[in-house]
Design a protein around this motif. Structure first.
Motif, PDB file in Angstrom:
ATOM      1  N   UNK A  34      21.773  -7.207 -13.154  1.00  0.00           N
ATOM      2  CA  UNK A  34      20.336  -6.996 -13.350  1.00  0.00           C
ATOM      3  C   UNK A  34      20.121  -6.327 -14.694  1.00  0.00           C
ATOM      4  N   UNK A  35      19.173  -6.856 -15.470  1.00  0.00           N
ATOM      5  CA  UNK A  35      18.861  -6.282 -16.772  1.00  0.00           C
ATOM      6  C   UNK A  35      17.754  -5.253 -16.678  1.00  0.00           C
ATOM      7  N   UNK A  36      17.838  -4.249 -17.541  1.00  0.00           N
ATOM      8  CA  UNK A  36      16.777  -3.246 -17.639  1.00  0.00           C
ATOM      9  C   UNK A  36      15.818  -3.689 -18.739  1.00  0.00           C
ATOM     10  N   UNK A  37      14.566  -3.890 -18.368  1.00  0.00           N
ATOM     11  CA  UNK A  37      13.528  -4.380 -19.274  1.00  0.00           C
ATOM     12  C   UNK A  37      12.674  -3.202 -19.756  1.00  0.00           C
ATOM     13  N   UNK A  38      12.011  -3.412 -20.886  1.00  0.00           N
ATOM     14  CA  UNK A  38      11.089  -2.387 -21.386  1.00  0.00           C
ATOM     15  C   UNK A  38       9.990  -2.100 -20.368  1.00  0.00           C
ATOM     16  N   UNK A  39       9.591  -3.118 -19.599  1.00  0.00           N
ATOM     17  CA  UNK A  39       8.565  -2.892 -18.586  1.00  0.00           C
ATOM     18  C   UNK A  39       9.086  -1.995 -17.459  1.00  0.00           C
ATOM     19  N   UNK A  40      10.393  -2.050 -17.197  1.00  0.00           N
ATOM     20  CA  UNK A  40      10.982  -1.139 -16.209  1.00  0.00           C
ATOM     21  C   UNK A  40      10.938   0.297 -16.713  1.00  0.00           C
ATOM     22  N   UNK A  47       3.663   4.254 -16.829  1.00  0.00           N
ATOM     23  CA  UNK A  47       2.719   3.670 -17.778  1.00  0.00           C
ATOM     24  C   UNK A  47       2.516   2.172 -17.593  1.00  0.00           C
ATOM     25  N   UNK A  48       3.161   1.571 -16.585  1.00  0.00           N
ATOM     26  CA  UNK A  48       2.997   0.137 -16.371  1.00  0.00           C
ATOM     27  C   UNK A  48       1.767  -0.112 -15.507  1.00  0.00           C
ATOM     28  N   UNK A  49       1.103  -1.260 -15.737  1.00  0.00           N
ATOM     29  CA  UNK A  49      -0.151  -1.503 -15.031  1.00  0.00           C
ATOM     30  C   UNK A  49       0.039  -1.898 -13.575  1.00  0.00           C
ATOM     31  N   UNK A  50       1.169  -2.528 -13.210  1.00  0.00           N
ATOM     32  CA  UNK A  50       1.362  -2.930 -11.813  1.00  0.00           C
ATOM     33  C   UNK A  50       2.644  -2.364 -11.197  1.00  0.00           C
ATOM     34  N   UNK A  51       3.653  -2.082 -11.988  1.00  0.00           N
ATOM     35  CA  UNK A  51       4.897  -1.518 -11.454  1.00  0.00           C
ATOM     36  C   UNK A  51       4.779   0.008 -11.428  1.00  0.00           C
ATOM     37  N   UNK A  52       4.119   0.499 -10.416  1.00  0.00           N
ATOM     38  CA  UNK A  52       3.789   1.920 -10.352  1.00  0.00           C
ATOM     39  C   UNK A  52       4.670   2.631  -9.323  1.00  0.00           C
ATOM     40  N   UNK A  53       5.255   3.788  -9.684  1.00  0.00           N
ATOM     41  CA  UNK A  53       6.005   4.580  -8.703  1.00  0.00           C
ATOM     42  C   UNK A  53       5.097   4.989  -7.547  1.00  0.00           C
ATOM     43  N   UNK A  54       5.645   5.100  -6.336  1.00  0.00           N
ATOM     44  CA  UNK A  54       7.057   4.898  -5.977  1.00  0.00           C
ATOM     45  C   UNK A  54       7.375   3.392  -5.860  1.00  0.00           C
ATOM     46  N   UNK A  55       8.483   2.986  -6.470  1.00  0.00           N
ATOM     47  CA  UNK A  55       8.813   1.576  -6.483  1.00  0.00           C
ATOM     48  C   UNK A  55      10.298   1.371  -6.759  1.00  0.00           C
ATOM     49  N   UNK A  56      10.854   0.302  -6.192  1.00  0.00           N
ATOM     50  CA  UNK A  56      12.175  -0.202  -6.575  1.00  0.00           C
ATOM     51  C   UNK A  56      11.901  -1.451  -7.393  1.00  0.00           C
ATOM     52  N   UNK A 103      -1.422 -17.668 -11.929  1.00  0.00           N
ATOM     53  CA  UNK A 103      -2.107 -17.544 -10.636  1.00  0.00           C
ATOM     54  C   UNK A 103      -2.689 -16.132 -10.477  1.00  0.00           C
ATOM     55  N   UNK A 104      -3.982 -16.020 -10.187  1.00  0.00           N
ATOM     56  CA  UNK A 104      -4.585 -14.685 -10.044  1.00  0.00           C
ATOM     57  C   UNK A 104      -4.032 -13.888  -8.873  1.00  0.00           C
ATOM     58  N   UNK A 105      -3.462 -14.592  -7.881  1.00  0.00           N
ATOM     59  CA  UNK A 105      -2.931 -13.903  -6.704  1.00  0.00           C
ATOM     60  C   UNK A 105      -1.402 -13.883  -6.662  1.00  0.00           C
ATOM     61  N   UNK A 106      -0.756 -14.168  -7.749  1.00  0.00           N
ATOM     62  CA  UNK A 106       0.704 -14.272  -7.700  1.00  0.00           C
ATOM     63  C   UNK A 106       1.346 -12.917  -7.418  1.00  0.00           C
ATOM     64  N   UNK A 107       2.529 -12.988  -6.839  1.00  0.00           N
ATOM     65  CA  UNK A 107       3.298 -11.785  -6.509  1.00  0.00           C
ATOM     66  C   UNK A 107       4.493 -11.673  -7.459  1.00  0.00           C
ATOM     67  N   UNK A 108       4.853 -10.415  -7.778  1.00  0.00           N
ATOM     68  CA  UNK A 108       5.977 -10.146  -8.656  1.00  0.00           C
ATOM     69  C   UNK A 108       7.080  -9.427  -7.885  1.00  0.00           C
ATOM     70  N   UNK A 109       8.317  -9.789  -8.170  1.00  0.00           N
ATOM     71  CA  UNK A 109       9.424  -9.015  -7.631  1.00  0.00           C
ATOM     72  C   UNK A 109       9.393  -7.624  -8.266  1.00  0.00           C
ATOM     73  N   UNK A 110       9.736  -6.623  -7.492  1.00  0.00           N
ATOM     74  CA  UNK A 110       9.724  -5.261  -8.001  1.00  0.00           C
ATOM     75  C   UNK A 110       8.341  -4.663  -8.106  1.00  0.00           C
ATOM     76  N   UNK A 111       7.377  -5.247  -7.402  1.00  0.00           N
ATOM     77  CA  UNK A 111       6.017  -4.718  -7.349  1.00  0.00           C
ATOM     78  C   UNK A 111       5.629  -4.583  -5.891  1.00  0.00           C
ATOM     79  N   UNK A 112       5.099  -3.429  -5.533  1.00  0.00           N
ATOM     80  CA  UNK A 112       4.692  -3.211  -4.143  1.00  0.00           C
ATOM     81  C   UNK A 112       5.886  -3.189  -3.208  1.00  0.00           C
TER      82      UNK A 112
END
Length: 343
Positions: A34-40, A47-56, A103-112
């Motif tokens: 698994x790579x560590x991204x700037x968004x991570x 400071x991310x708009x959707x990947x908000x702690x608490x989160x894996x 897609x306006x309703x798409x889901x992301x891995x590592x979100x929620x």
């Protein structure tokens, strides 16, 4: 299973969580790289708009399918796959046209509640699991995600043979964009970045000019090197207002400005800046399965032999919290990609 969690902004820890169970149409993937991204890193800092702690979190991954859910017909246990980390609703006009990345309703891995790649296991729909060649390492498989960001950007730009290109910011995404631009037969490529290591790497990967923006003005250098015209296509690969304005001034009349970087704040352009010289501003976000399939084919044909060499460090999951904190505090400014290995 073990995972790295951001329980709150500025803190990362290793935790024990249940192994997720694949639902209908899903598979269970044992994460190998698994790579560590700037968004991570932005998520770690809160400071991310959707990947908000608490989160894996974590979305650059490759691994092995170890279980398939009900109704899965296209994937099987034991397959080595790179996971495309988003799923559209399947019903909206964008999904129906194959543009599910919008897609306006798409889901992301590592979100929620969708456990990300910073864990020993994750689930994914079979459609986003792309088989990787036997000779492709899991590390390279994980790097397909940022590579596809660059590939999608190059395709959105509709690059033509012989065009002159500038890439401002050559972190991971800028470097991947350079690799993909190289496949399009550019006539000349300039890059700009304060990191000497990254500039040297870009020259090794085919750039013709590498500019240090802290000592040399990128706009004047690129314009002078293009017969005072400017670049045909300029990619913005770092989210800084100063870089965006440099990109605009670097872009020739009737040229294309391609924004890859995520501007969570700022990033304003005026209508006059685009209108007066008939420049075209293009946004590019993520990728689709077409990009993944093309990236894998290009890799198989030998177009990205340097991919693994862009990995700055390979670490274990136990080392990951310190690595994320180091990246967040600017202690590894020359790192292009850090990979967490689970094997």
């Amino acid at each position: 299973m073990r995972a790295m969690k951001f329980p709150e902004a500025g803190r990362a820890e290793i935790v024990e969580v249940p192994v997720p169970a694949p639902q209908e149409g899903e598979v269970l993937v044992r994460v190998c790289s698994a790579g560590i991204c700037h968004s991570d890193v932005a998520s770690f800092l809160g400071k991310h708009d959707v990947r908000r702690p608490p989160v894996i979190t974590g979305h650059e991954l490759a691994g092995e399918i170890v279980e398939v859910g009900r109704g899965v017909v296209g994937r099987r246990v034991g397959e080595r796959v790179a996971v495309e980390p988003h799923v559209g609703c399947g019903r909206c006009v964008f999904c129906r046209q194959g543009q599910y990345h919008e897609c306006p309703q798409k889901r992301f891995i590592g979100v929620g509640d969708w456990t990300g790649a910073f864990a020993e296991y994750t689930v994914a729909t079979e459609a986003v699991c792309h088989p990787i060649p036997d000779r492709m390492s899991y590390d390279e498989g994980a790097m397909l995600e940022p590579l596809c960001v660059g590939l999608h950007a190059a395709r959105r730009a509709e690059l033509k043979l012989g065009e002159r290109v500038a890439i401002l910011g050559i972190g991971t995404i800028g470097m991947m964009t350079l690799l993909c631009v190289r496949c399009c037969g550019p006539g000349w490529v300039a890059v700009s970045d304060p990191s000497g290591f990254k500039r040297e790497t870009a020259l090794r990967l085919g750039a013709d000019l590498a500019i240090d923006p802290t000592t040399t003005a990128p706009v004047q250098s690129i314009v002078a090197a293009t017969d005072e015209l400017g670049a045909d296509v300029v990619f913005v690969a770092v989210a800084l207002d100063t870089v965006l304005q440099q990109a605009l001034s670097t872009c020739r009349r009737m040229g294309r400005l391609v924004v890859i970087a995520s501007f969570f704040t700022g990033g304003a352009l005026t209508a006059r800046q685009l209108q007066v010289r008939e420049r075209l501003a293009i946004g590019t976000s993520m990728y689709t399965a077409d990009d993944y399939r093309l990236a894998i084919r290009l890799w198989e044909r030998g177009h990205f032999p340097e991919l693994a060499s862009l990995i700055a460090e390979r670490i274990t999951l136990d080392q990951a919290p310190d690595a994320v904190a180091a990246l967040a505090h600017g202690k590894q400014p020359d790192a292009i990609k850090v990979i967490i290995r689970f094997e």
